[in-house]
Design a protein around this motif. Structure first.
Motif, PDB file in Angstrom:
ATOM      1  N   ARG A 111      35.806 -14.393 -21.153  1.00  0.00           N
ATOM      2  CA  ARG A 111      36.789 -15.201 -20.425  1.00  0.00           C
ATOM      3  C   ARG A 111      38.177 -14.617 -20.681  1.00  0.00           C
ATOM      4  O   ARG A 111      38.528 -14.373 -21.837  1.00  0.00           O
ATOM      5  CB  ARG A 111      36.798 -16.655 -20.923  1.00  0.00           C
ATOM      6  N   GLU A 113      41.040 -15.523 -21.384  1.00  0.00           N
ATOM      7  CA  GLU A 113      41.973 -16.518 -21.913  1.00  0.00           C
ATOM      8  C   GLU A 113      43.051 -15.810 -22.719  1.00  0.00           C
ATOM      9  O   GLU A 113      42.900 -14.651 -23.090  1.00  0.00           O
ATOM     10  CB  GLU A 113      41.237 -17.477 -22.848  1.00  0.00           C
ATOM     11  N   GLY A 118      40.501 -17.604 -33.183  1.00  0.00           N
ATOM     12  CA  GLY A 118      39.409 -18.457 -32.713  1.00  0.00           C
ATOM     13  C   GLY A 118      39.264 -18.498 -31.196  1.00  0.00           C
ATOM     14  O   GLY A 118      38.435 -19.213 -30.663  1.00  0.00           O
ATOM     15  N   ARG A 119      40.119 -17.721 -30.486  1.00  0.00           N
ATOM     16  CA  ARG A 119      39.977 -17.665 -29.018  1.00  0.00           C
ATOM     17  C   ARG A 119      40.081 -16.218 -28.577  1.00  0.00           C
ATOM     18  O   ARG A 119      41.126 -15.581 -28.755  1.00  0.00           O
ATOM     19  CB  ARG A 119      41.075 -18.510 -28.346  1.00  0.00           C
ATOM     20  N   PHE A 123      33.576 -13.274 -26.690  1.00  0.00           N
ATOM     21  CA  PHE A 123      33.208 -14.077 -27.852  1.00  0.00           C
ATOM     22  C   PHE A 123      31.717 -14.359 -27.751  1.00  0.00           C
ATOM     23  O   PHE A 123      31.099 -14.114 -26.717  1.00  0.00           O
ATOM     24  CB  PHE A 123      34.021 -15.385 -27.899  1.00  0.00           C
ATOM     25  N   GLN A 125      28.349 -16.884 -28.179  1.00  0.00           N
ATOM     26  CA  GLN A 125      27.893 -18.273 -28.214  1.00  0.00           C
ATOM     27  C   GLN A 125      26.420 -18.342 -28.593  1.00  0.00           C
ATOM     28  O   GLN A 125      25.631 -17.452 -28.289  1.00  0.00           O
ATOM     29  CB  GLN A 125      28.048 -18.933 -26.837  1.00  0.00           C
ATOM     30  N   ARG A 256      35.658 -32.379 -20.755  1.00  0.00           N
ATOM     31  CA  ARG A 256      35.229 -30.977 -20.813  1.00  0.00           C
ATOM     32  C   ARG A 256      35.584 -30.221 -19.537  1.00  0.00           C
ATOM     33  O   ARG A 256      35.836 -30.802 -18.505  1.00  0.00           O
ATOM     34  CB  ARG A 256      33.750 -30.849 -21.161  1.00  0.00           C
ATOM     35  N   LEU A 281      34.055 -26.622 -32.265  1.00  0.00           N
ATOM     36  CA  LEU A 281      33.006 -25.671 -32.653  1.00  0.00           C
ATOM     37  C   LEU A 281      31.966 -25.513 -31.560  1.00  0.00           C
ATOM     38  O   LEU A 281      31.321 -24.478 -31.437  1.00  0.00           O
ATOM     39  CB  LEU A 281      32.335 -26.163 -33.934  1.00  0.00           C
ATOM     40  N   GLY A 282      31.784 -26.563 -30.781  1.00  0.00           N
ATOM     41  CA  GLY A 282      30.793 -26.483 -29.722  1.00  0.00           C
ATOM     42  C   GLY A 282      30.843 -27.718 -28.860  1.00  0.00           C
ATOM     43  O   GLY A 282      31.495 -28.710 -29.211  1.00  0.00           O
ATOM     44  N   GLY A 283      30.169 -27.626 -27.743  1.00  0.00           N
ATOM     45  CA  GLY A 283      30.172 -28.795 -26.874  1.00  0.00           C
ATOM     46  C   GLY A 283      29.139 -28.629 -25.780  1.00  0.00           C
ATOM     47  O   GLY A 283      28.594 -27.543 -25.574  1.00  0.00           O
ATOM     48  N   ALA A 305      26.747 -25.319 -26.128  1.00  0.00           N
ATOM     49  CA  ALA A 305      26.990 -23.996 -26.699  1.00  0.00           C
ATOM     50  C   ALA A 305      27.981 -24.133 -27.839  1.00  0.00           C
ATOM     51  O   ALA A 305      28.859 -24.997 -27.805  1.00  0.00           O
ATOM     52  CB  ALA A 305      27.537 -23.051 -25.639  1.00  0.00           C
ATOM     53  N   MET A 306      27.802 -23.277 -28.842  1.00  0.00           N
ATOM     54  CA  MET A 306      28.737 -23.246 -29.966  1.00  0.00           C
ATOM     55  C   MET A 306      29.370 -21.863 -30.053  1.00  0.00           C
ATOM     56  O   MET A 306      28.736 -20.865 -29.705  1.00  0.00           O
ATOM     57  CB  MET A 306      27.984 -23.500 -31.284  1.00  0.00           C
ATOM     58  N   GLY A 307      30.604 -21.807 -30.518  1.00  0.00           N
ATOM     59  CA  GLY A 307      31.300 -20.526 -30.668  1.00  0.00           C
ATOM     60  C   GLY A 307      31.004 -19.919 -32.033  1.00  0.00           C
ATOM     61  O   GLY A 307      31.333 -20.500 -33.059  1.00  0.00           O
ATOM     62  N   ARG A 310      33.951 -19.050 -34.511  1.00  0.00           N
ATOM     63  CA  ARG A 310      34.514 -20.234 -35.180  1.00  0.00           C
ATOM     64  C   ARG A 310      33.590 -20.716 -36.287  1.00  0.00           C
ATOM     65  O   ARG A 310      34.044 -21.124 -37.353  1.00  0.00           O
ATOM     66  CB  ARG A 310      34.763 -21.340 -34.153  1.00  0.00           C
TER      67      ARG A 310
HETATM   68  P1  AMP Z   1      32.542 -24.087 -23.681  1.00  0.00           P
HETATM   69  O1  AMP Z   1      31.506 -23.238 -23.015  1.00  0.00           O
HETATM   70  O2  AMP Z   1      33.924 -23.873 -23.145  1.00  0.00           O
HETATM   71  O3  AMP Z   1      32.162 -25.495 -23.830  1.00  0.00           O
HETATM   72  O4  AMP Z   1      32.626 -23.528 -25.164  1.00  0.00           O
HETATM   73  C1  AMP Z   1      31.688 -23.828 -26.152  1.00  0.00           C
HETATM   74  C2  AMP Z   1      32.195 -23.281 -27.449  1.00  0.00           C
HETATM   75  O5  AMP Z   1      32.359 -21.879 -27.366  1.00  0.00           O
HETATM   76  C3  AMP Z   1      33.586 -23.778 -27.808  1.00  0.00           C
HETATM   77  O6  AMP Z   1      33.519 -25.012 -28.458  1.00  0.00           O
HETATM   78  C4  AMP Z   1      34.076 -22.682 -28.721  1.00  0.00           C
HETATM   79  O7  AMP Z   1      33.559 -22.864 -30.031  1.00  0.00           O
HETATM   80  C5  AMP Z   1      33.479 -21.460 -28.123  1.00  0.00           C
HETATM   81  N1  AMP Z   1      34.452 -20.790 -27.248  1.00  0.00           N
HETATM   82  C6  AMP Z   1      34.773 -21.092 -25.969  1.00  0.00           C
HETATM   83  N2  AMP Z   1      35.695 -20.248 -25.491  1.00  0.00           N
HETATM   84  C7  AMP Z   1      35.968 -19.381 -26.499  1.00  0.00           C
HETATM   85  C8  AMP Z   1      36.839 -18.268 -26.634  1.00  0.00           C
HETATM   86  N3  AMP Z   1      37.600 -17.836 -25.633  1.00  0.00           N
HETATM   87  N4  AMP Z   1      36.869 -17.615 -27.813  1.00  0.00           N
HETATM   88  C9  AMP Z   1      36.082 -18.023 -28.851  1.00  0.00           C
HETATM   89  N5  AMP Z   1      35.235 -19.068 -28.772  1.00  0.00           N
HETATM   90  C10 AMP Z   1      35.182 -19.737 -27.620  1.00  0.00           C
END
Ligand code: AMP
Length: 429
Positions: A111, A113, A118-119, A123, A125, A256, A281-283, A305-307, A310
């Motif tokens: 992505r 971003e 942590g971003r 990354f 998952q 979300r 950490l995840g969602g 999914a969890m990162g 992180r």
């Molecule tokens: P999401 O798919 O956006 O719900 O993301 C699930 C998890 O992936 C988040 O809670 C983060 O722990 C991790 N995550 C999402 N985007 C990033 C990113 N750009 N860099 C690192 N970890 C990320």
């Protein structure tokens, strides 16, 4: 010309990879204990898949996807795992083979971003998707799976936020309620949110802009608008979470970032550690309409999914390194030839071996064996070769002895394996 890694994308060097393996291994074990099997889908998917499933007005789709055209196809490097897994589920008509499917995955996501601690732009998952069960029990089990995993890897300080988005009818009523709330306050919203107001006011609740937070503070709660069926499902989820003893908070502001969710939503946030604003950490959540939306039958689904980066920041434990069982130090040509063969025989017996072929001085080779943490250092001097023997130095016990060359591989393997469980491949943790 100085070439560097792409901004927001990290090299993971071998000394860090050991911890990654530990985390990945723990995730595989944990997911498999819950009946999940691994799925691997391509890194590239049709751009349309994400645009359709995640929603046109989401940050990821609007600004962050790595998309390009090749051979006439519009492609996107996957920004998440759910849409690809759902596409594969439909494409292979998995619903016709089994009523309930549990898949997990591990892998890189992309992505664009703004990078921060942590971003990242690439990354990793770890995620799970469960197809075929609409009931609240499996929502609670899914949330408990994450909580149990965090405990398994030693991350204890976290809290689970939960909310329900209801089904389509509820969300439509909520949309109206949000429009009524935001429209008179439109001037105070960020530019992005002003633009999204008509199309998707739910997104405003999810905005990272402080101006939007302010206006969202007293926005209506979707939990007040749930219809009877949604309410019964939601109550069921909370009851099961209580049965399981999960530590959760109900958070009506949790929406979300993606459009595909229905009913239960959840996010797990770290409550200590130095992740700052990247503490999620995840969602995940339920996405009961996605499979039908992709042309499949009506199959309910839930996932998360969890990162990994992180999780690694919070996971306790030192980096441990691999240690060779045997370090071979040949001192001349005859010894070097012999060492080549010996290394091959030892590896066939399951011992990890490092052969120092530099032909340097014994002292510097011993220093290297010590630095690597080798169990045994085997010295193959040409004079010893002539006598049909070699020297073994046990680096931990500080003893040296001579053994016959004949049958040396077996003797060395027994020593290395006995002094280091696991084939002498891993050091003490
Ligand atoms: P999401 O798919 O956006 O719900 O993301 C699930 C998890 O992936 C988040 O809670 C983060 O722990 C991790 N995550 C999402 N985007 C990033 C990113 N750009 N860099 C690192 N970890 C990320």
């Amino acid at each position: 010309m100085e070439l560097r890694a792409v901004r927001g994308m990290n090299d993971i060097l071998p000394e860090e990879v050991e911890r990654w393996h530990k985390l990945e291994g723990a995730f595989r074990l944990h997911a498999e204990l819950h009946g999940y099997a691994e799925v691997r889908t391509p890194l590239l998917e049709p751009t349309e898949l994400f645009r359709h499933q995640m929603g046109e007005t989401t940050d990821v789709v609007e600004k962050e996807m790595y998309s390009f055209e090749r051979h006439g196809d519009q492609l996107t490097v996957r920004p998440e795992g759910t849409a690809g897994a759902a596409r594969a589920y439909v494409e292979h008509a998995v619903h016709a083979k089994e009523p309930i499917t549990r898949w997990y995955y591990l892998g890189a996501m992309f992505r664009g971003e703004r990078p921060a601690k942590g971003r990242y732009r690439q990354f990793y998952q770890a995620g799970c998707e469960l197809f075929g069960d609409p009931g609240p029990l499996c929502d609670a089990e899914t949330i408990d799976l994450i909580a149990g995993f965090l405990e398994r890897i030693g991350v204890g300080d976290f809290v689970v936020h939960v909310n329900s988005l209801g089904s389509a009818g509820t969300r439509e009523r909520y949309r109206e309620a949000l429009l009524a709330h935001y429209t008179p306050r439109k001037d105070r919203l960020s530019e992005d949110s002003q633009r999204r107001l008509e199309k998707n006011p739910l997104r405003i609740l999810d905005s990272k802009d402080p101006r939007d937070h302010e206006v969202s503070r007293d926005a209506p709660s979707i939990l007040d608008l749930l219809d009877d069926a949604d309410r019964a499902h939601w109550d069921g989820v909370l009851r099961c979470l209580d049965v399981l003893g999960v530590n959760y908070v109900v958070d009506p502001s949790l929406v979300r970032g993606l459009d595909y969710y229905t009913r239960t939503l959840f996010e797990v946030k770290a409550t200590s550690g130095d992740l700052g604003s990247q503490s999620t950490l995840g969602g995940g959540g339920r996405y009961d309409n996605m499979i039908a939306g992709l042309g499949g039958p009506s199959v309910p689904a839930i996932g998360f999914a969890m990162g990994m980066e992180r999780l690694l920041t919070l996971m306790p434990g030192d980096t441990s390194r691999r240690r060779p069982g045997c370090f071979l130090a040949p001192l001349g040509q005859v010894g070097a030839d012999r060492a080549l063969l010996l290394a091959k025989q030892l590896r066939a017996l399951g011992v990890s071996v490092e052969l120092d072929g530099r032909g340097g001085r014994l002292k510097s080779m011993l220093r290297r064996a010590d630095a690597l943490g080798a169990r045994l250092c085997v010295i193959l001097g040409d004079a010893e070769m002539e006598r049909g023997v070699l020297q073994i130095k046990d680096l931990a016990a500080h003893v040296q002895e001579e053994i016959p060359l004949d049958g040396a591989a077996r003797v060395l393997a027994d020593r290395a394996l006995e002094s280091s469980p696991g084939g002498g491949q891993r050091g003490a943790r």
